[in-house]
Design an enzyme around this catalytic site. Structure first.
Site, PDB file in Angstrom:
ATOM      1  N   HIS A 167      -4.628  10.465  -5.052  1.00  0.00           N
ATOM      2  CA  HIS A 167      -5.534   9.993  -4.012  1.00  0.00           C
ATOM      3  C   HIS A 167      -4.820   8.987  -3.119  1.00  0.00           C
ATOM      4  O   HIS A 167      -3.866   8.325  -3.538  1.00  0.00           O
ATOM      5  CB  HIS A 167      -6.754   9.312  -4.637  1.00  0.00           C
ATOM      6  CG  HIS A 167      -7.728  10.264  -5.245  1.00  0.00           C
ATOM      7  ND1 HIS A 167      -9.054   9.948  -5.420  1.00  0.00           N
ATOM      8  CD2 HIS A 167      -7.578  11.519  -5.734  1.00  0.00           C
ATOM      9  CE1 HIS A 167      -9.684  10.964  -5.984  1.00  0.00           C
ATOM     10  NE2 HIS A 167      -8.804  11.928  -6.183  1.00  0.00           N
ATOM     11  N   GLU A 205      -5.680   6.020  -2.069  1.00  0.00           N
ATOM     12  CA  GLU A 205      -5.686   4.637  -2.548  1.00  0.00           C
ATOM     13  C   GLU A 205      -4.613   4.402  -3.612  1.00  0.00           C
ATOM     14  O   GLU A 205      -3.928   3.373  -3.589  1.00  0.00           O
ATOM     15  CB  GLU A 205      -7.055   4.268  -3.148  1.00  0.00           C
ATOM     16  CG  GLU A 205      -8.203   4.317  -2.165  1.00  0.00           C
ATOM     17  CD  GLU A 205      -8.954   5.642  -2.181  1.00  0.00           C
ATOM     18  OE1 GLU A 205     -10.185   5.621  -1.994  1.00  0.00           O
ATOM     19  OE2 GLU A 205      -8.325   6.706  -2.377  1.00  0.00           O
ATOM     20  N   CYS A 209     -13.628   6.500  -4.922  1.00  0.00           N
ATOM     21  CA  CYS A 209     -14.224   7.161  -6.082  1.00  0.00           C
ATOM     22  C   CYS A 209     -14.099   6.225  -7.292  1.00  0.00           C
ATOM     23  O   CYS A 209     -13.471   5.167  -7.202  1.00  0.00           O
ATOM     24  CB  CYS A 209     -13.509   8.484  -6.344  1.00  0.00           C
ATOM     25  SG  CYS A 209     -11.843   8.287  -7.023  1.00  0.00           S
ATOM     26  N   CYS A 239     -10.377   5.359  -8.187  1.00  0.00           N
ATOM     27  CA  CYS A 239      -9.742   4.449  -7.237  1.00  0.00           C
ATOM     28  C   CYS A 239     -10.362   3.058  -7.298  1.00  0.00           C
ATOM     29  O   CYS A 239      -9.653   2.055  -7.195  1.00  0.00           O
ATOM     30  CB  CYS A 239      -9.812   5.030  -5.833  1.00  0.00           C
ATOM     31  SG  CYS A 239      -8.812   6.548  -5.680  1.00  0.00           S
TER      32      CYS A 239
END
Length: 152
Positions: free
Chosen positions: A56, A58, A86, A89
């Site tokens: 992801h 992040e 999410c 993260c």
């Protein structure tokens, strides 16, 4: 936190999200700034490219920022991301001790800054300040355009 700086940094994150979209990834981008406002971490979604569920934006930005500072603690940094983090993260943000999170669009399915759950309000020992809706329309339109194109 200066609203102009917030928007400038979010625009940097949007550029990364656009890059992700061009590569066939869900368009999410992230930047992390240090205490002086310098970008020290950049990330974009790379799940398809890396065949990695944890790739992801992040997490990529957090890894780069930690390497830049030579420390796992990002306690004087700010994270800017185009989509609400999410749970995975949000957990990384808590563990990195990032004190400020700025995001664009809400994520109604997995958002962990209030849309589904607010993990930052739980008793984890660290609760970042959250600023939502920065460049929200641009972030949402980029996501919607990406998914409309995929469906057609």
């Amino acid at each position: 936190m200066d609203p102009i700086c917030r928007e400038q940094n979010m625009r940097e994150a949007l550029c990364l999200a656009e890059e992700a979209a061009r590569q066939g990834e869900i368009p999410v981008g992230c930047v992390i700034t240090d205490a002086f406002g310098r970008i020290i971490g950049r990330g974009r979604n790379r799940r398809e490219e890396r065949h990695d569920a944890t790739a992801h934006a992040e997490l990529e930005a957090i890894r780069e920022a930690c390497a830049s500072l030579g420390d796992w603690r990002l306690d004087r940094c700010s994270l800017y991301v185009t989509l609400e983090p999410c749970p995975m993260c949000a957990g990384a943000i808590i563990n990195a001790r990032i004190p400020r999170v700025v995001f664009g669009a809400r994520e109604e399915n997995t958002g962990s800054c209030g849309s589904v759950i607010d993990l930052f309000s739980e008793r984890y020992g660290h609760s970042p300040a959250v600023f939502s809706g920065v460049c929200e329309q641009e972030s949402r339109e980029l996501l919607q355009g990406f998914f409309q194109q995929r469906r057609s």
